[in-house]
Scaffold this motif. Structure first.
Motif, PDB file in Angstrom:
ATOM      1  N   GLY A 231      73.097  97.506  13.357  1.00 20.59           N
ATOM      2  CA  GLY A 231      73.825  96.691  14.311  1.00 20.59           C
ATOM      3  C   GLY A 231      75.547  96.019  13.688  1.00 20.59           C
ATOM      4  N   LEU A 232      74.915  95.449  12.211  1.00 25.56           N
ATOM      5  CA  LEU A 232      76.462  94.768  11.365  1.00 25.56           C
ATOM      6  C   LEU A 232      76.646  96.463  11.099  1.00 25.56           C
ATOM      7  N   VAL A 233      76.532  97.591  11.015  1.00 25.26           N
ATOM      8  CA  VAL A 233      77.080  98.975  10.756  1.00 25.26           C
ATOM      9  C   VAL A 233      77.261  99.543  11.903  1.00 25.26           C
ATOM     10  N   ALA A 234      76.610  99.077  13.174  1.00 28.03           N
ATOM     11  CA  ALA A 234      78.003  99.705  14.526  1.00 28.03           C
ATOM     12  C   ALA A 234      78.763  98.829  14.757  1.00 28.03           C
ATOM     13  N   GLY A 265      72.987  99.050  19.925  1.00 30.10           N
ATOM     14  CA  GLY A 265      73.212  97.582  19.669  1.00 30.10           C
ATOM     15  C   GLY A 265      71.922  97.149  20.872  1.00 30.10           C
ATOM     16  N   ILE A 266      71.629  97.796  21.251  1.00 28.74           N
ATOM     17  CA  ILE A 266      71.149  97.555  23.115  1.00 28.74           C
ATOM     18  C   ILE A 266      69.180  97.413  22.672  1.00 28.74           C
ATOM     19  N   PHE A 267      69.219  99.186  22.651  1.00 33.25           N
ATOM     20  CA  PHE A 267      67.497  99.363  22.077  1.00 33.25           C
ATOM     21  C   PHE A 267      66.636  99.036  20.735  1.00 33.25           C
ATOM     22  N   LEU A 268      67.691  99.720  20.140  1.00 32.86           N
ATOM     23  CA  LEU A 268      66.813  99.337  18.652  1.00 32.86           C
ATOM     24  C   LEU A 268      67.106  98.087  18.476  1.00 32.86           C
ATOM     25  N   SER A 269      67.857  97.139  19.162  1.00 29.14           N
ATOM     26  CA  SER A 269      68.549  95.770  18.609  1.00 29.14           C
ATOM     27  C   SER A 269      66.520  94.894  17.967  1.00 29.14           C
TER      28      SER A 269
END
Length: 330
Positions: A231-234, A265-269
């Motif tokens: 998430g931080l990478v994205a 950000g949404i589903f693999l959080s």
């Protein structure tokens, strides 16, 4: 009934061919109006042929209608891959040009094959007065994931400035699985809960005395840490670990299309992992137990589309371009 639905769904090819060969049907607003009109006609067709023996479940009409759109999605994917031609040229230009991205093509394959099969199976069960709650939840989780990533990726990615009127039809396919999931959750399970009392009794024990649950909690915590990193990478974090991960492992997270970033950000959080951990530690949250049936469906769809898109023909070039650009910057 499922045979009739299967055969009638392929009439979508005739509609697409007629629109592709008639310039008057290729204007952006005309495409939207025609799409709405076709959906209404398909609904009226199934409503009229079932008047003598109407289905007890209103979701029958949803599934029958969506079978028709599955053929359209499959046709779009096949045409973008060059397997067929002459059906979707107009839609690629003035309808939804973002359907040509690798992720969207795989999404269309998933909808045109996996969801199509699910719809026919659920229609068969509705016709035979049999329960289909498990299949329905699989469909609801999958299609919710499908449309959430698709719609958000369009708006957040480089195609956000190219939204055409046909884009608004996608919200129907986001609303219906949500309504379907709410309806299905209120129905009894397809099978009786076996061993439920024993499981609840074991759950009252401290976590340290449940080694399998303890191992699963540790693994879920590791998964949470990994998904936070992604998430931080994205989110373009300047941390060195994020830069190394982006350049060495998943450079496609920087794809300007936006779908990989939205999916991470949404589903693999970490939120599904938090929900599972909260339930495993002994809380037995009603929210957690309600959320769990949808989680594998959403994850299954997301992983299929992400991995397939990365390995498809369109992405290797993108990967090389992103990798090369990143190396040049350093």
């Amino acid at each position: 009934m499922e045979t009739l639905v299967f055969l009638f769904s392929f009439s979508a090819l005739g509609v697409l061919y007629a629109m592709n060969t008639t310039p008057e049907f290729q204007e952006p607003y005309v495409i939207l109006e025609t799409g709405v009109a076709v959906l209404v006609i398909v609904f009226l067709f199934y409503y009229l042929i079932t008047r003598g023996n109407p289905p007890k479940d209103f979701l029958f009409f949803v599934f029958a209608e969506f079978c028709f759109t599955c053929v359209i999605d499959l046709t779009s994917a096949l045409e973008y891959d060059g397997i067929i031609s002459g059906f979707m040229d107009f839609y690629q230009k003035t309808g939804e040009p973002y359907l040509g991205t690798s992720y969207a093509i795989m999404m269309c394959y998933w909808d045109g094959i996996a969801h199509f099969i699910l719809y026919l199976m659920m229609i068969s069960r509705i016709t035979d007065r049999r329960a289909y709650r498990t299949l329905g939840l699989f469909w609801a989780g999958s299609l919710c994931a499908n449309m959430s990533v698709f719609i958000t990726g369009i708006v957040a990615g480089k195609y956000g400035s190219e939204v055409r009127p046909a884009f608004w039809l996608n919200f129907l396919f986001l609303l219906m699985p949500v309504l379907g999931a709410v309806t299905l959750f209120t129905r009894p399970k397809d099978r009786p809960l076996i061993g439920g009392y024993n499981a609840q009794h074991v759950q009252t024990m401290k976590l340290i005395w449940r080694p399998l649950d303890l191992i699963l909690v540790v693994l879920l915590l590791a998964a949470m840490a990994f998904t936070v990193l992604r998430g931080l990478v994205a989110l373009d974090s300047p941390l060195e670990a994020c830069s190394v991960y982006l350049s060495q492992y998943e450079p496609y997270l920087k794809d300007p299309v936006g779908y990989p970033k939205v999916m991470v950000g949404i589903f693999l959080s970490a939120s599904p992992c938090c929900c599972c951990n909260y339930t495993l530690t002994g809380s037995w949250s009603p929210f957690g137990l309600a959320f769990l049936p949808l989680t594998p469906r959403s994850f299954g769809f997301c992983l299929f589309c992400l991995v397939s898109a990365v390995l498809s023909i369109g992405y290797p070039k993108t990967l090389l371009q992103l990798q090369f650009g990143h190396n040049c910057n350093h």
